[in-house]
Design an enzyme around this catalytic site. Structure first.
Site, PDB file in Angstrom:
ATOM      1  N   ARG A  63      32.501  70.541 -19.831  1.00  0.00           N
ATOM      2  CA  ARG A  63      32.179  71.967 -19.641  1.00  0.00           C
ATOM      3  C   ARG A  63      33.009  72.578 -18.506  1.00  0.00           C
ATOM      4  O   ARG A  63      33.299  73.769 -18.519  1.00  0.00           O
ATOM      5  CB  ARG A  63      30.673  72.117 -19.386  1.00  0.00           C
ATOM      6  CG  ARG A  63      30.152  73.572 -19.504  1.00  0.00           C
ATOM      7  CD  ARG A  63      28.635  73.602 -19.458  1.00  0.00           C
ATOM      8  NE  ARG A  63      28.056  74.915 -19.713  1.00  0.00           N
ATOM      9  CZ  ARG A  63      27.432  75.664 -18.794  1.00  0.00           C
ATOM     10  NH1 ARG A  63      27.292  75.216 -17.562  1.00  0.00           N
ATOM     11  NH2 ARG A  63      26.917  76.836 -19.120  1.00  0.00           N
ATOM     12  N   ILE A  89      29.361  81.870 -20.758  1.00  0.00           N
ATOM     13  CA  ILE A  89      29.265  80.607 -21.503  1.00  0.00           C
ATOM     14  C   ILE A  89      27.761  80.315 -21.527  1.00  0.00           C
ATOM     15  O   ILE A  89      27.071  80.438 -20.507  1.00  0.00           O
ATOM     16  CB  ILE A  89      30.083  79.481 -20.811  1.00  0.00           C
ATOM     17  CG1 ILE A  89      29.988  78.152 -21.567  1.00  0.00           C
ATOM     18  CG2 ILE A  89      29.660  79.278 -19.374  1.00  0.00           C
ATOM     19  CD1 ILE A  89      30.928  77.067 -20.981  1.00  0.00           C
ATOM     20  N   SER A  90      27.220  79.969 -22.696  1.00  0.00           N
ATOM     21  CA  SER A  90      25.766  79.843 -22.827  1.00  0.00           C
ATOM     22  C   SER A  90      25.206  78.658 -22.033  1.00  0.00           C
ATOM     23  O   SER A  90      25.925  77.707 -21.698  1.00  0.00           O
ATOM     24  CB  SER A  90      25.385  79.685 -24.305  1.00  0.00           C
ATOM     25  OG  SER A  90      25.877  80.775 -25.044  1.00  0.00           O
ATOM     26  N   GLN A  91      23.903  78.720 -21.795  1.00  0.00           N
ATOM     27  CA  GLN A  91      23.187  77.640 -21.111  1.00  0.00           C
ATOM     28  C   GLN A  91      23.278  76.358 -21.958  1.00  0.00           C
ATOM     29  O   GLN A  91      23.057  76.406 -23.177  1.00  0.00           O
ATOM     30  CB  GLN A  91      21.725  78.062 -20.969  1.00  0.00           C
ATOM     31  CG  GLN A  91      20.859  77.056 -20.255  1.00  0.00           C
ATOM     32  CD  GLN A  91      19.383  77.440 -20.327  1.00  0.00           C
ATOM     33  OE1 GLN A  91      19.003  78.402 -20.984  1.00  0.00           O
ATOM     34  NE2 GLN A  91      18.560  76.671 -19.644  1.00  0.00           N
TER      35      GLN A  91
END
Ligand code: SAM
Length: 243
Positions: A63, A89-91
């Protein structure tokens, strides 16, 4: 399915913007444990909380490669992070459950709407045959395409465009993952889902409660909708009109 060990709730590592790979790997493993822990809390059936392959993809995809330099120290925190242009950027937890709910299979062809950083596409690429991904903001689309190529994700095809209309040329899709909140379910996406296919999509306004919905298209083309959770996503933008 093995039961995961104790959750590392406190991130002891102080990752820097130039953290080394070993530090990142330890932080990533802690993030995976945390995601699994929350998935277990959310699921009270006693079943495995998340598919092991999904957990493995989460534990493998770096990530920190998908966030801007100043966000790298926070790359393995279980929360969304800014990626520029007002987007995120999503969880990781949300990425994990959305991926899990579409039940990815090795032969699947998946469409993602909202490439953003490319992280969700990279997770999917580890699990399916091919990923098509559409992003509406040009610098994000260009950045993600370059990043995914550099990282060797050669089963992802990206394009700049309005994902509301899907990608007819490559339809039908085994699954569709929408990573921006739509005011309603885009009819073109429903049409481009193959019978037996699954679509995961947040639906709701920017300032109202959004619901993460799982749609399944039956073999006789009926749509079954399941409400998964209340969520908060950036909006699906574009000038689109229903066709
Ligand atoms: N999946 C991304 C990732 O892994 O980094 C995060 C997605 S971010 C929460 C939502 C993305 O959807 C943003 O990059 C936004 O520009 C994009 N988006 C919004 N409306 C869109 C549309 N109509 N078509 C394609 N992309 C869109």
């Amino acid at each position: 399915m093995r039961v995961r060990g104790a959750v590392c709730c406190v991130m002891l590592l102080a990752l820097t913007a130039h953290g080394d790979e070993a530090d990142y790997a330890i932080a990533r493993a802690a993030m995976v444990d945390e995601v699994y822990f929350y998935a277990t809390l959310a699921r009270d059936t006693g079943e495995a909380a998340l598919n092991e392959d999904v957990m493995q993809a989460l534990g493998t995809v770096e990530r920190h490669e998908f966030v801007p330099a100043r966000q790298k120290p926070f790359a393995y925190e279980n929360r969304p992070l800014p990626i520029g242009y007002g987007q995120t950027i999503s969880q990781p937890y949300i990425v994990a459950i959305m991926t899990d709910l579409i039940e990815p299979g090795g032969g699947d062809v998946v469409l993602e709407i909202g490439t953003g950083s490319g992280y969700q596409a990279a997770i999917l690429s580890a699990l399916v045959h091919h990923v098509y991904s559409i992003e509406i903001i040009e610098p994000l689309a260009d950045g993600a395409a370059a990043r995914l190529a550099r990282l060797g994700h050669d089963n992802i095809t990206t394009k700049l465009g309005d994902g509301y209309y899907g990608w007819q040329e490559h339809a039908p899709f085994d699954a569709i993952v929408v990573t921006a909140a739509a005011s309603h379910i885009p009819p073109s996406l429903v049409r481009q889902l193959r019978p037996g296919g699954r679509m995961i999509i947040p639906v709701g306004g920017q300032f109202t409660t959004q619901q993460l919905l799982l749609l399944t298209k039956t073999d006789d083309e009926k749509i079954i909708t399941r409400q998964i959770a209340a969520v908060r996503f950036v909006p699906l933008t574009g000038e689109h009109q229903d066709e």
